[in-house]
Scaffold this motif. Structure first.
Motif, PDB file in Angstrom:
ATOM      1  N   ASP A  66       0.808  -1.226   0.000  1.00 51.42           N
ATOM      2  CA  ASP A  66       0.000   0.000   0.000  1.00 51.42           C
ATOM      3  C   ASP A  66       0.840   1.274   0.000  1.00 51.42           C
ATOM      4  OD1 ASP A  66      -2.385  -1.474   0.058  1.00 51.42           O
ATOM      5  OD2 ASP A  66      -2.328  -1.619   2.239  1.00 51.42           O
ATOM      6  N   PHE A  67       2.023   1.217  -0.585  1.00 54.00           N
ATOM      7  CA  PHE A  67       2.860   2.407  -0.649  1.00 54.00           C
ATOM      8  C   PHE A  67       2.458   3.325  -1.799  1.00 54.00           C
ATOM      9  CE2 PHE A  67       5.302   0.504   2.515  1.00 54.00           C
ATOM     10  CZ  PHE A  67       6.319   1.343   2.927  1.00 54.00           C
ATOM     11  N   LEU A  68       1.870   2.790  -2.833  1.00 53.94           N
ATOM     12  CA  LEU A  68       1.531   3.613  -3.990  1.00 53.94           C
ATOM     13  C   LEU A  68       0.350   4.526  -3.704  1.00 53.94           C
ATOM     14  CD1 LEU A  68       1.990   1.149  -6.989  1.00 53.94           C
ATOM     15  CD2 LEU A  68       3.583   2.833  -6.082  1.00 53.94           C
ATOM     16  N   GLU A  69      -0.491   4.136  -2.755  1.00 57.43           N
ATOM     17  CA  GLU A  69      -1.646   4.962  -2.434  1.00 57.43           C
ATOM     18  C   GLU A  69      -1.239   6.240  -1.714  1.00 57.43           C
ATOM     19  OE1 GLU A  69      -4.412   2.620  -0.284  1.00 57.43           O
ATOM     20  OE2 GLU A  69      -4.620   1.111  -1.875  1.00 57.43           O
ATOM     21  N   SER A  70      -0.082   6.244  -1.102  1.00 55.71           N
ATOM     22  CA  SER A  70       0.402   7.456  -0.418  1.00 55.71           C
ATOM     23  C   SER A  70       1.878   7.642  -0.737  1.00 55.71           C
ATOM     24  CB  SER A  70       0.191   7.331   1.091  1.00 55.71           C
ATOM     25  OG  SER A  70       0.840   6.177   1.588  1.00 55.71           O
ATOM     26  N   ASN A  71       2.174   7.663  -2.021  1.00 57.51           N
ATOM     27  CA  ASN A  71       3.572   7.730  -2.457  1.00 57.51           C
ATOM     28  C   ASN A  71       4.079   9.167  -2.364  1.00 57.51           C
ATOM     29  OD1 ASN A  71       6.026   6.912  -3.465  1.00 57.51           O
ATOM     30  ND2 ASN A  71       5.394   7.069  -5.601  1.00 57.51           N
ATOM     31  N   ASN A  72       4.172   9.640  -1.132  1.00 60.91           N
ATOM     32  CA  ASN A  72       4.560  11.028  -0.899  1.00 60.91           C
ATOM     33  C   ASN A  72       6.018  11.111  -0.471  1.00 60.91           C
ATOM     34  OD1 ASN A  72       1.959  12.077  -1.444  1.00 60.91           O
ATOM     35  ND2 ASN A  72       1.292  11.392   0.577  1.00 60.91           N
ATOM     36  N   LEU A  73       6.908  10.782  -1.363  1.00 60.86           N
ATOM     37  CA  LEU A  73       8.332  10.910  -1.091  1.00 60.86           C
ATOM     38  C   LEU A  73       8.767  12.329  -1.436  1.00 60.86           C
ATOM     39  CD1 LEU A  73      11.059   9.613  -0.332  1.00 60.86           C
ATOM     40  CD2 LEU A  73      11.320   8.983  -2.737  1.00 60.86           C
ATOM     41  N   ILE A  74       9.255  13.040  -0.443  1.00 63.24           N
ATOM     42  CA  ILE A  74       9.645  14.433  -0.612  1.00 63.24           C
ATOM     43  C   ILE A  74      11.136  14.569  -0.329  1.00 63.24           C
ATOM     44  CG2 ILE A  74       9.263  16.815   0.127  1.00 63.24           C
ATOM     45  CD1 ILE A  74       6.844  15.565  -1.205  1.00 63.24           C
ATOM     46  N   MET A  75      11.836  15.315  -1.174  1.00 65.89           N
ATOM     47  CA  MET A  75      13.257  15.570  -0.966  1.00 65.89           C
ATOM     48  C   MET A  75      13.545  17.039  -1.248  1.00 65.89           C
ATOM     49  SD  MET A  75      16.595  13.992  -2.939  1.00 65.89           S
ATOM     50  CE  MET A  75      16.107  12.328  -2.573  1.00 65.89           C
ATOM     51  N   THR A  76      14.283  17.645  -0.341  1.00 63.72           N
ATOM     52  CA  THR A  76      14.682  19.030  -0.553  1.00 63.72           C
ATOM     53  C   THR A  76      16.132  19.197  -0.132  1.00 63.72           C
ATOM     54  OG1 THR A  76      14.065  21.340  -0.145  1.00 63.72           O
ATOM     55  CG2 THR A  76      14.005  19.858   1.739  1.00 63.72           C
ATOM     56  N   ALA A  77      16.803  20.186  -0.694  1.00 65.08           N
ATOM     57  CA  ALA A  77      18.200  20.468  -0.360  1.00 65.08           C
ATOM     58  C   ALA A  77      18.315  21.908   0.121  1.00 65.08           C
ATOM     59  CB  ALA A  77      19.102  20.251  -1.576  1.00 65.08           C
ATOM     60  N   ILE A  78      18.956  22.096   1.266  1.00 65.81           N
ATOM     61  CA  ILE A  78      19.162  23.428   1.818  1.00 65.81           C
ATOM     62  C   ILE A  78      20.616  23.560   2.248  1.00 65.81           C
ATOM     63  CG2 ILE A  78      16.773  23.551   2.638  1.00 65.81           C
ATOM     64  CD1 ILE A  78      17.835  23.039   5.482  1.00 65.81           C
ATOM     65  N   ASP A  79      21.056  24.790   2.442  1.00 62.44           N
ATOM     66  CA  ASP A  79      22.375  25.006   3.011  1.00 62.44           C
ATOM     67  C   ASP A  79      22.378  24.519   4.461  1.00 62.44           C
ATOM     68  OD1 ASP A  79      23.435  26.169   0.746  1.00 62.44           O
ATOM     69  OD2 ASP A  79      22.893  28.202   1.354  1.00 62.44           O
ATOM     70  N   TYR A  80      23.481  23.962   4.874  1.00 62.39           N
ATOM     71  CA  TYR A  80      23.595  23.548   6.270  1.00 62.39           C
ATOM     72  C   TYR A  80      24.082  24.754   7.077  1.00 62.39           C
ATOM     73  CZ  TYR A  80      25.208  21.241  10.499  1.00 62.39           C
ATOM     74  OH  TYR A  80      25.409  20.891  11.814  1.00 62.39           O
ATOM     75  N   SER A  81      23.120  25.494   7.609  1.00 65.09           N
ATOM     76  CA  SER A  81      23.424  26.684   8.394  1.00 65.09           C
ATOM     77  C   SER A  81      22.227  27.004   9.274  1.00 65.09           C
ATOM     78  CB  SER A  81      23.719  27.884   7.493  1.00 65.09           C
ATOM     79  OG  SER A  81      22.556  28.266   6.775  1.00 65.09           O
TER      80      SER A  81
END
Length: 413
Positions: A66-81
């Motif tokens: 049941d992963f496809l029903e809530s396939n909300n994979l989010i990725m973001t990149a920020i400065d480490y500060s």
């Protein structure tokens, strides 16, 4: 489609009988029948082999869990500060990245003076609260994530934050372990700043979906951003094959713990010249066990009772490899994990230097020399195994019992 329906359909499409599957998985035909009728759950430890046998793809695995029903994979990149973390918290308040456990990678770049190539430095972690965890990193005076910023060219470090509605503590620990395993084998990375090894992962619901579905998807997104190499390239690397971050089987984990206990008891009691043997045929997993044992002992050295039977020191561990290419692989692993120098050596050099080691690990011990071959004065020469035995408080030998040196090993032990 439900899991029990899918496994039956895939088995029939492959022309396998329930008896065929039972023999391959070393279970009863009744067990396979119960799985296909949804009367019993498939044991977690069999899922990977079962899915591989039936050739389930990542989409099918994600679907049945049941992963496809809530396939909300989010990725973001920020400065480490500090400023970037504050902005991130404001922008991502009450979103997947702040409301669920997350995985994160700190990545910096550095010019390799020897090769002239830009290489990467990395730390991978997991957190129940990414804002709180990164704030703790920033405030720490002795922190591996901060060390990347200090060692990166220009002091610039990016933080990749990854979240999913299906993430939980077990899942992020599993993914963290997998990333350490794969990053070690990735030629884009010169150094990994992680310290811990999560070891044997506990079985949990949907574990195989994270391993064969979610992890490859995360890796692919990073690959498209030119952060990592392809999965195929990593899997073909010698460092990946010998990684100490691989998940051991329960039998391997038990063996490693038993060996560690014997070593610890030997050293704390002041005993010398203890020999522990690990034998296995080619492909039996003994090298992976050795690699993890080596790394674990290096990270958590044992107390050693000195000859005066009063004072103690922390154990010195050395890994010896007779096979040159294998030795180079271990040397690269040690360098990438900041293990220092002289923790991996070839056998002649160690013997000639004559320095005592508290824990001496001899990989591929069946390759040790039992003849002089004109190396030294015959009055001074000793077979490799005998010389190593005399230079170790505890000697661990890993060998193939089918090889000729095994007779000497049995005689010594």
């Amino acid at each position: 489609m439900k899991l029990y329906e899918l496994i039956k359909e895939k088995r029939e499409n492959k022309g396998l009988t329930q008896e065929n599957v039972a023999q391959i998985l070393n279970v009863t035909r009744q067990a396979v029948q119960n799985w296909e009728k949804n009367k019993r759950a498939i044991p977690n430890e069999l899922l990977a082999e079962y899915f591989n046998l039936l050739e389930l793809n990542a989409h099918e695995i994600l679907s049945v869990f049941d992963f496809l029903e809530s396939n909300n994979l989010i990725m973001t990149a920020i400065d480490y500060s500090s400023d970037a973390i504050i902005t991130f918290e404001k922008n991502e308040r009450n979103t997947i990245l702040t409301n669920y456990p997350t995985l994160y990678l700190g990545v910096g770049q550095k010019l390799n003076q020897d090769s002239g190539q830009i290489k990467q430095l990395v730390y991978v972690g997991e957190a129940s609260s990414i804002v709180r965890r990164t704030t703790e990193h920033l405030r720490s005076s002795d922190d591996k994530l901060n060390a990347i910023k200090s060692n990166s060219d220009g002091g610039k470090e990016l933080l990749y934050i990854i979240g999913h509605t299906k993430f939980n503590k077990s899942a992020t620990l599993e993914l963290e372990q997998m990333f350490m395993n794969y990053l070690l084998g990735d030629n884009k990375f010169e150094r990994i700043y992680n310290g811990r090894n999560n070891g044997l992962s506990i079985d949990f619901y949907g574990r195989e979906a994270y391993r064969t579905g979610i992890f490859p998807e995360i890796w692919e997104r990073l690959y498209k951003q030119n952060v990592v190499s392809s999965l195929r390239d990593v899997r073909n690397s010698a460092l990946f094959a010998n990684s100490p971050f691989k998940s051991l089987s329960r039998q391997q984990e038990q063996a490693k713990n038993e060996i560690g206990l014997v070593i610890a008891e030997t050293l704390v009691n002041g005993a010398n010249n203890k020999v522990i043997k690990i034998q296995g045929l080619a492909g039996s997993g003994k090298t992976v066990l050795m690699s993890q044992l080596f790394y674990d002992i290096w990270r958590n050295p044992y107390p050693v009772l000195n000859d005066d039977l009063k004072t103690q020191h922390t154990s010195k561990t050395v890994l010896l490899v007779r096979h040159e290419q294998q030795r180079r692989t271990y040397e690269q692993i040690a360098k990438k994990l900041n293990m220092g120098s002289d923790v991996v050596m070839d056998v002649p050099r160690f013997i000639n230097e004559g320095n005592m080691a508290d824990v001496l690990l001899a990989d591929e011990a069946h390759l040790l020399w039992s003849g002089n071959y004109g190396r030294v004065n015959k009055n001074q020469w000793k077979p490799d195994l005998i010389a190593l035995h005399e230079l170790a408080r505890t000697l661990v030998v890993v060998y193939d019992p089918k090889q000729v040196i095994s007779a000497l090993i049995h005689h010594l032990i």
